[in-house]
Scaffold this motif. Structure first.
Motif, PDB file in Angstrom:
ATOM      1  N   MET A 284       0.824  -1.195   0.000  1.00 60.86           N
ATOM      2  CA  MET A 284       0.000   0.000   0.000  1.00 60.86           C
ATOM      3  C   MET A 284       0.868   1.258   0.000  1.00 60.86           C
ATOM      4  O   MET A 284       0.409   2.319  -0.393  1.00 60.86           O
ATOM      5  N   ALA A 285       2.115   1.123   0.406  1.00 57.18           N
ATOM      6  CA  ALA A 285       2.994   2.289   0.464  1.00 57.18           C
ATOM      7  C   ALA A 285       3.264   2.874  -0.923  1.00 57.18           C
ATOM      8  O   ALA A 285       3.453   4.069  -1.058  1.00 57.18           O
ATOM      9  N   ASN A 286       3.268   2.021  -1.942  1.00 55.54           N
ATOM     10  CA  ASN A 286       3.557   2.518  -3.281  1.00 55.54           C
ATOM     11  C   ASN A 286       2.285   2.796  -4.089  1.00 55.54           C
ATOM     12  O   ASN A 286       2.351   3.019  -5.275  1.00 55.54           O
ATOM     13  N   TRP A 287       1.119   2.760  -3.449  1.00 51.96           N
ATOM     14  CA  TRP A 287      -0.122   3.070  -4.127  1.00 51.96           C
ATOM     15  C   TRP A 287      -0.216   4.563  -4.409  1.00 51.96           C
ATOM     16  O   TRP A 287       0.252   5.394  -3.638  1.00 51.96           O
ATOM     17  N   ALA A 288      -0.868   4.866  -5.513  1.00 50.59           N
ATOM     18  CA  ALA A 288      -1.129   6.272  -5.842  1.00 50.59           C
ATOM     19  C   ALA A 288      -2.182   6.820  -4.879  1.00 50.59           C
ATOM     20  O   ALA A 288      -2.939   6.064  -4.261  1.00 50.59           O
ATOM     21  N   LEU A 289      -2.209   8.120  -4.754  1.00 57.85           N
ATOM     22  CA  LEU A 289      -3.174   8.777  -3.875  1.00 57.85           C
ATOM     23  C   LEU A 289      -4.602   8.376  -4.226  1.00 57.85           C
ATOM     24  O   LEU A 289      -5.434   8.164  -3.342  1.00 57.85           O
TER      25      LEU A 289
END
Length: 119
Positions: A1-6
């Motif tokens: 989830m850390a690399n998910w887009a806003l």
């Protein structure tokens, strides 16, 4: 989830907010209140199926489809809120949970708005 887009974080956050709304009062008569589960509010969660599938599979969301689903949710909640108005006295018995669910659909629309291909 850390690399998910806003956008994906907003969509998942909106879904979590929608779930939380089910535990809140949806109708409050003072002496009697019912939550979202008792009002079959969980049916509104079905609107989130397509956006969530796209988020978790890493696929781009069709913006038109996402907007249509968010609009269905917004209009549906507004109609549901309006249905809780007493005709005799003109009092609306809709409570916090319904408005939180409405906000979650606005959040879904915002999340769909920021979706970019490949993110």
């Amino acid at each position: 989830m850390a690399n998910w887009a806003l956008s994906k974080k907003v969509i998942v956050g909106s879904f979590v907010l929608a779930i939380i709304s089910l535990f809140l009062k949806w109708v409050d008569l003072g002496f009697l209140s019912v939550n979202g589960f008792q009002q079959q509010g969980w049916l509104f969660l079905l609107i989130f199926i397509y956006p969530l599938i796209c988020v978790f599979q890493g696929k781009a969301i069709n913006k038109v489809g996402g907007y249509v689903l968010a609009l269905i949710g917004i209009v549906g909640m507004i109609l549901f809120i309006m249905s809780k108005t007493d005709d005799l006295f003109g009092v609306n018995f809709a409570s916090t949970g319904m408005y939180v669910m409405l906000i979650s659909f606005v959040g879904l629309a915002v999340g769909v708005n920021f979706v970019t291909k490949g993110k």
